[in-house]
Design a protein around this motif. Structure first.
Motif, PDB file in Angstrom:
ATOM      1  N   THR A   1      35.396  26.004  50.329  1.00  0.00           N
ATOM      2  CA  THR A   1      35.732  26.725  51.557  1.00  0.00           C
ATOM      3  C   THR A   1      35.512  28.206  51.295  1.00  0.00           C
ATOM      4  OG1 THR A   1      37.419  25.060  52.064  1.00  0.00           O
ATOM      5  CG2 THR A   1      37.515  27.154  53.282  1.00  0.00           C
ATOM      6  N   TYR A   2      34.581  28.776  52.050  1.00  0.00           N
ATOM      7  CA  TYR A   2      34.258  30.193  51.861  1.00  0.00           C
ATOM      8  C   TYR A   2      35.293  31.071  52.553  1.00  0.00           C
ATOM      9  CZ  TYR A   2      29.806  28.575  50.090  1.00  0.00           C
ATOM     10  OH  TYR A   2      28.844  27.969  49.337  1.00  0.00           O
ATOM     11  N   PRO A   3      35.540  32.266  51.993  1.00  0.00           N
ATOM     12  CA  PRO A   3      36.467  33.201  52.643  1.00  0.00           C
ATOM     13  C   PRO A   3      35.813  33.805  53.886  1.00  0.00           C
ATOM     14  CG  PRO A   3      35.439  34.250  50.762  1.00  0.00           C
ATOM     15  CD  PRO A   3      34.970  32.813  50.762  1.00  0.00           C
ATOM     16  N   GLN A   4      36.625  34.473  54.692  1.00  0.00           N
ATOM     17  CA  GLN A   4      36.078  35.167  55.856  1.00  0.00           C
ATOM     18  C   GLN A   4      35.138  36.274  55.389  1.00  0.00           C
ATOM     19  OE1 GLN A   4      39.483  36.537  58.090  1.00  0.00           O
ATOM     20  NE2 GLN A   4      39.581  34.628  59.242  1.00  0.00           N
ATOM     21  N   LYS A   5      34.153  36.566  56.217  1.00  0.00           N
ATOM     22  CA  LYS A   5      33.223  37.655  55.913  1.00  0.00           C
ATOM     23  C   LYS A   5      33.889  38.982  56.218  1.00  0.00           C
ATOM     24  CE  LYS A   5      29.044  35.030  56.410  1.00  0.00           C
ATOM     25  NZ  LYS A   5      27.714  34.916  56.999  1.00  0.00           N
ATOM     26  N   PRO A   6      33.516  40.040  55.559  1.00  0.00           N
ATOM     27  CA  PRO A   6      32.376  40.119  54.652  1.00  0.00           C
ATOM     28  C   PRO A   6      32.707  39.517  53.281  1.00  0.00           C
ATOM     29  CG  PRO A   6      33.466  42.248  54.753  1.00  0.00           C
ATOM     30  CD  PRO A   6      34.171  41.338  55.744  1.00  0.00           C
ATOM     31  N   HIS A   7      31.708  38.858  52.677  1.00  0.00           N
ATOM     32  CA  HIS A   7      31.868  38.286  51.342  1.00  0.00           C
ATOM     33  C   HIS A   7      31.648  39.355  50.287  1.00  0.00           C
ATOM     34  CE1 HIS A   7      30.851  33.995  52.896  1.00  0.00           C
ATOM     35  NE2 HIS A   7      32.071  34.379  53.225  1.00  0.00           N
ATOM     36  N   HIS A   8      32.419  39.234  49.209  1.00  0.00           N
ATOM     37  CA  HIS A   8      32.304  40.178  48.089  1.00  0.00           C
ATOM     38  C   HIS A   8      31.802  39.416  46.869  1.00  0.00           C
ATOM     39  CE1 HIS A   8      34.406  43.147  50.471  1.00  0.00           C
ATOM     40  NE2 HIS A   8      35.301  42.232  50.771  1.00  0.00           N
ATOM     41  N   PRO A   9      30.768  39.928  46.215  1.00  0.00           N
ATOM     42  CA  PRO A   9      30.256  39.249  45.021  1.00  0.00           C
ATOM     43  C   PRO A   9      31.309  39.257  43.921  1.00  0.00           C
ATOM     44  CG  PRO A   9      29.198  41.379  45.278  1.00  0.00           C
ATOM     45  CD  PRO A   9      30.050  41.161  46.483  1.00  0.00           C
ATOM     46  N   LEU A  10      31.190  38.281  43.024  1.00  0.00           N
ATOM     47  CA  LEU A  10      32.132  38.186  41.925  1.00  0.00           C
ATOM     48  C   LEU A  10      31.896  39.310  40.915  1.00  0.00           C
ATOM     49  CD1 LEU A  10      31.967  34.340  41.285  1.00  0.00           C
ATOM     50  CD2 LEU A  10      33.790  35.614  42.417  1.00  0.00           C
ATOM     51  N   GLU A  11      32.987  39.849  40.428  1.00  0.00           N
ATOM     52  CA  GLU A  11      32.985  40.854  39.366  1.00  0.00           C
ATOM     53  C   GLU A  11      33.787  40.285  38.205  1.00  0.00           C
ATOM     54  OE1 GLU A  11      31.387  43.747  39.410  1.00  0.00           O
ATOM     55  OE2 GLU A  11      30.687  43.512  41.475  1.00  0.00           O
ATOM     56  N   PRO A  12      33.577  40.771  36.993  1.00  0.00           N
ATOM     57  CA  PRO A  12      34.382  40.286  35.863  1.00  0.00           C
ATOM     58  C   PRO A  12      35.883  40.558  36.077  1.00  0.00           C
ATOM     59  CG  PRO A  12      32.485  41.530  35.086  1.00  0.00           C
ATOM     60  CD  PRO A  12      32.554  41.726  36.571  1.00  0.00           C
ATOM     61  N   VAL A  13      36.692  39.588  35.677  1.00  0.00           N
ATOM     62  CA  VAL A  13      38.158  39.757  35.705  1.00  0.00           C
ATOM     63  C   VAL A  13      38.715  39.548  34.308  1.00  0.00           C
ATOM     64  CG1 VAL A  13      38.539  39.182  38.105  1.00  0.00           C
ATOM     65  CG2 VAL A  13      38.589  37.367  36.401  1.00  0.00           C
TER      66      VAL A  13
END
Length: 181
Positions: free
Chosen positions: A169-181
């Motif tokens: 299930t995708y989040p609402q837009k705008p989508h944010h690319p993954l960054e290191p955590v």
């Protein structure tokens, strides 16, 4: 990716270490992570992060890697088995690295919210010489593409086992690319 997304393997370890042991099932606990896994907890459990600030929220409760990475590595002469890279859930048929931050993965009744990428570290090189170079790719624009999986937090409890389907299930837009955590 081809095929229906599914769980290829599950792993856990009660001790801090690089690799984890494969299991028949793992229990995901809301707000904690994997039951009886050293990296479960509401605050950071990775030893390097504890030294920096032990009160940080644990955004790395569950580690997921795509099995297709292992297939690619095998073609390059690396023999990686489930659990070797410390992942809790090995997936197949889903482009994990292409998912946006906040994506919800549902496996049975369990839900995992994706928080970010695993940042490759020197432990990967210590585990298998030459492997770290395969986990980081420099793109034409100079940015780094990290391939060694993603991290998430447990939003809803449940058991996870090999062969279970994964719903995305995708989040609402705008989508944010993954960054290191």
């Amino acid at each position: 990716m081809t095929g229906d997304p599914q769980v290829a393997s599950v792993s856990a370890s009660p001790q801090h270490g690089f690799s984890k042991q494969t299991c028949d099932t793992i229990e995901l606990v809301e707000g904690f992570g994997v039951a009886e896994d050293a990296h479960g907890g509401q605050t950071v459990q990775h030893l390097s992060r504890i030294r920096v600030d032990p009160t940080q929220p644990n955004l790395r409760q569950v580690h997921l890697i795509h099995a297709e990475l292992f297939d690619d590595l095998e073609q390059k002469g690396f023999q990686i088995r489930p659990g070797d890279l410390g992942e809790n859930i090995l997936t197949r048929g889903i482009d994990l690295l292409g998912l946006p931050e906040g994506t919800l993965l549902t496996i049975g009744g369990a839900e995992i919210r994706i928080t970010g990428l695993r940042n490759p570290c020197k432990q990967i090189e210590a585990f298998m010489p030459g492997l770290l170079a395969e986990m980081i790719e420099r793109r034409e624009d100079g940015s780094l593409f990290r391939k060694c999986g993603m991290m998430g937090v447990v939003e809803q409890c449940g058991r996870v086992a090999k062969g279970q389907a994964i719903a995305v299930t995708y989040p609402q837009k705008p989508h944010h690319p993954l960054e290191p955590v």
